[in-house]
Design an enzyme around this catalytic site. Structure first.
Site, PDB file in Angstrom:
ATOM      1  N   TYR A  43      45.611  38.459  56.141  1.00 36.68           N
ATOM      2  CA  TYR A  43      44.251  38.847  55.760  1.00 36.68           C
ATOM      3  C   TYR A  43      43.605  37.662  55.037  1.00 36.68           C
ATOM      4  O   TYR A  43      43.014  37.797  53.971  1.00 36.68           O
ATOM      5  CB  TYR A  43      44.243  40.088  54.871  1.00 36.68           C
ATOM      6  CG  TYR A  43      45.077  41.247  55.380  1.00 36.68           C
ATOM      7  CD1 TYR A  43      44.531  42.213  56.223  1.00 36.68           C
ATOM      8  CD2 TYR A  43      46.420  41.369  55.011  1.00 36.68           C
ATOM      9  CE1 TYR A  43      45.306  43.276  56.685  1.00 36.68           C
ATOM     10  CE2 TYR A  43      47.191  42.426  55.466  1.00 36.68           C
ATOM     11  CZ  TYR A  43      46.638  43.383  56.307  1.00 36.68           C
ATOM     12  OH  TYR A  43      47.412  44.422  56.758  1.00 36.68           O
ATOM     13  N   GLU A  94      43.846  36.548  60.215  1.00 28.59           N
ATOM     14  CA  GLU A  94      42.693  37.389  59.861  1.00 28.59           C
ATOM     15  C   GLU A  94      42.189  38.068  61.126  1.00 28.59           C
ATOM     16  O   GLU A  94      42.247  37.486  62.212  1.00 28.59           O
ATOM     17  CB  GLU A  94      41.595  36.532  59.230  1.00 28.59           C
ATOM     18  CG  GLU A  94      40.278  37.234  58.959  1.00 28.59           C
ATOM     19  CD  GLU A  94      40.427  38.386  57.991  1.00 28.59           C
ATOM     20  OE1 GLU A  94      39.965  39.492  58.350  1.00 28.59           O
ATOM     21  OE2 GLU A  94      40.988  38.197  56.897  1.00 28.59           O
ATOM     22  N   CYS A 105      43.044  45.452  46.030  1.00 27.82           N
ATOM     23  CA  CYS A 105      41.704  45.617  45.463  1.00 27.82           C
ATOM     24  C   CYS A 105      41.378  47.096  45.292  1.00 27.82           C
ATOM     25  O   CYS A 105      40.348  47.434  44.725  1.00 27.82           O
ATOM     26  CB  CYS A 105      40.644  44.907  46.307  1.00 27.82           C
ATOM     27  SG  CYS A 105      40.495  45.508  47.985  1.00 27.82           S
ATOM     28  N   ASP A 158      46.520  40.138  51.379  1.00 28.76           N
ATOM     29  CA  ASP A 158      45.346  40.585  50.627  1.00 28.76           C
ATOM     30  C   ASP A 158      44.510  41.493  51.528  1.00 28.76           C
ATOM     31  O   ASP A 158      43.420  41.111  51.977  1.00 28.76           O
ATOM     32  CB  ASP A 158      44.547  39.360  50.168  1.00 28.76           C
ATOM     33  CG  ASP A 158      43.399  39.727  49.237  1.00 28.76           C
ATOM     34  OD1 ASP A 158      43.300  40.900  48.839  1.00 28.76           O
ATOM     35  OD2 ASP A 158      42.586  38.835  48.926  1.00 28.76           O
ATOM     36  N   GLN A 193      34.829  36.918  47.842  1.00 30.25           N
ATOM     37  CA  GLN A 193      34.828  37.630  46.559  1.00 30.25           C
ATOM     38  C   GLN A 193      33.426  37.636  45.944  1.00 30.25           C
ATOM     39  O   GLN A 193      32.772  36.594  45.869  1.00 30.25           O
ATOM     40  CB  GLN A 193      35.799  36.968  45.591  1.00 30.25           C
ATOM     41  CG  GLN A 193      37.254  37.088  45.994  1.00 30.25           C
ATOM     42  CD  GLN A 193      37.799  38.500  45.854  1.00 30.25           C
ATOM     43  OE1 GLN A 193      37.142  39.393  45.304  1.00 30.25           O
ATOM     44  NE2 GLN A 193      38.994  38.726  46.365  1.00 30.25           N
TER      45      GLN A 193
END
Length: 356
Positions: A215, A236, A313, A286, A186
């Site tokens: 993720y 991931e 997002c 995510d 982030q």
């Protein structure tokens, strides 16, 4: 309706064309006014797209400006003329601008001209403790117009460690996590505590729950929330981030499992362990801004998790995804937007869903 249209309805004179090169169209507003704009815009977006539920108030960022721990500058070198994006940003720390200025002055010197001709991006990544501790080079023979967190070269990249540590570190109070310099993290580090707190409240893990973290990157949610669960599985697509997650699990003496792979419908159906009958599973996903691959939501719904936290997002991805979840038997229970991108027309939103 797109979220940026809802923003435009709240800000007189706003147009996408009038947005700055750095996408800082709301940065000139007082932050209290910006939050009011975003609260009204997310509600309008929800109403016009006829989505279930009512969004909570946007969780404010502790740092509304100068918060970006990652920044970038495009470099264009033409014969005898170095073109370098030196535009200052209200959302980047002043220390970043000082580093860019120092590098520009170096690159225009004759001794560094060969390097200047070879560059296409300069990227700064770090924390709020400003000290240059490492330098790395990435050789991209495709001369991509994108930098690492936007789009990666299809042929991969050659990594050169010039000096300093190969990995970065994120402190989470009682422990810290390592992550690769090429991996996602982030950019608004000041909001990570609020992001974790919101996800923890909405997912509400217990010692009976199997926690699937999709993720997962280098394991931020896995390690921050996993202590409350029966077990943890993180997934991931990017190998280096998963390697860091595994190393963190070993260092922290956690039995969490992490696997790498492209998260598509076939992967979910064939590579993930099957749910244990009679034992509850909770899922946090995510995905990147573009959203999940086709079929992923269907494959996850077929696992029949009792609760799902879907982190968005990209706000415009929400309507289609929620309608898909609802089609497969899930109901929206709570919507929590967070301002991870102050000064821009974007939000991060966690939607909690449960089986009907």
């Amino acid at each position: 309706m797109f979220f940026e249209q809802a923003i435009a309805h709240q800000v007189p004179g706003y147009t996408r064309e009038a947005d700055s090169a750095h996408g800082e169209s709301l940065a000139m507003l007082d932050y209290k006014d910006e939050l009011r704009v975003k609260d009204a815009a997310i509600q309008e977006f929800w109403d016009i797209n006829r989505l279930a539920g009512t969004p909570q108030k946007v969780i404010a960022s502790p740092l509304p400006r100068a918060y970006r721990t990652t920044s970038k500058r495009r470099v264009y070198m033409q014969p005898g003329n170095l073109q370098f994006d030196r535009q200052e940003s209200m959302l980047e720390p002043e220390e970043h601008n000082k580093i860019y200025d120092f590098l520009f002055e170096k690159l225009i010197q004759p001794a560094y001209k060969p390097l200047a001709y070879a560059l296409n991006w300069i990227i700064i990544r770090g924390t709020y403790h400003f000290k240059v501790t490492a330098a790395h080079a990435y050789v991209d023979t495709t001369e991509s117009d994108y930098y690492l967190e936007s789009k990666r070269p299809t042929e991969g990249l050659n990594f050169k460690q010039l000096y300093g540590p190969r990995e970065m570190s994120l402190g989470l109070g009682k422990f810290s996590l390592r992550y690769p310099v090429t991996g996602f993290s982030q950019i608004n580090e000041s909001q990570i505590h609020n992001l974790i707190k919101a996800a923890s409240r909405l997912l509400s893990l217990s010692k009976e729950d199997h926690f699937l973290d999709l993720y997962c990157g280098y394991g931020l949610f896995s390690f921050a929330l996993g202590e409350a669960a029966k077990d943890v599985l993180g997934v991931e697509w990017e190998g280096p981030s998963i390697d860091c997650a595994k190393a963190s699990a070993k260092h922290l003496k956690k039995s969490y499992r992490f696997i790498a792979g492209k998260i598509d419908e076939m992967f979910v159906q064939t590579r993930l362990p099957r749910p244990i009958p009679g034992e509850p599973e909770k899922i946090l996903l995510d995905p990147p801004r573009k959203g999940c691959e086709p079929g992923v939501i269907h494959a996850l719904a077929m696992r029949k998790p009792i609760r799902v936290c879907h982190v968005f997002c990209g706000t415009d991805e929400i309507p289609a995804s929620l309608k898909e979840w609802e089609r497969y038997g899930y109901r929206v229970r709570e919507i929590q937007p967070l301002d991870l991108f102050p000064g821009t027309p974007h939000l991060e939103t966690i939607v909690m869903l449960e089986r009907k």
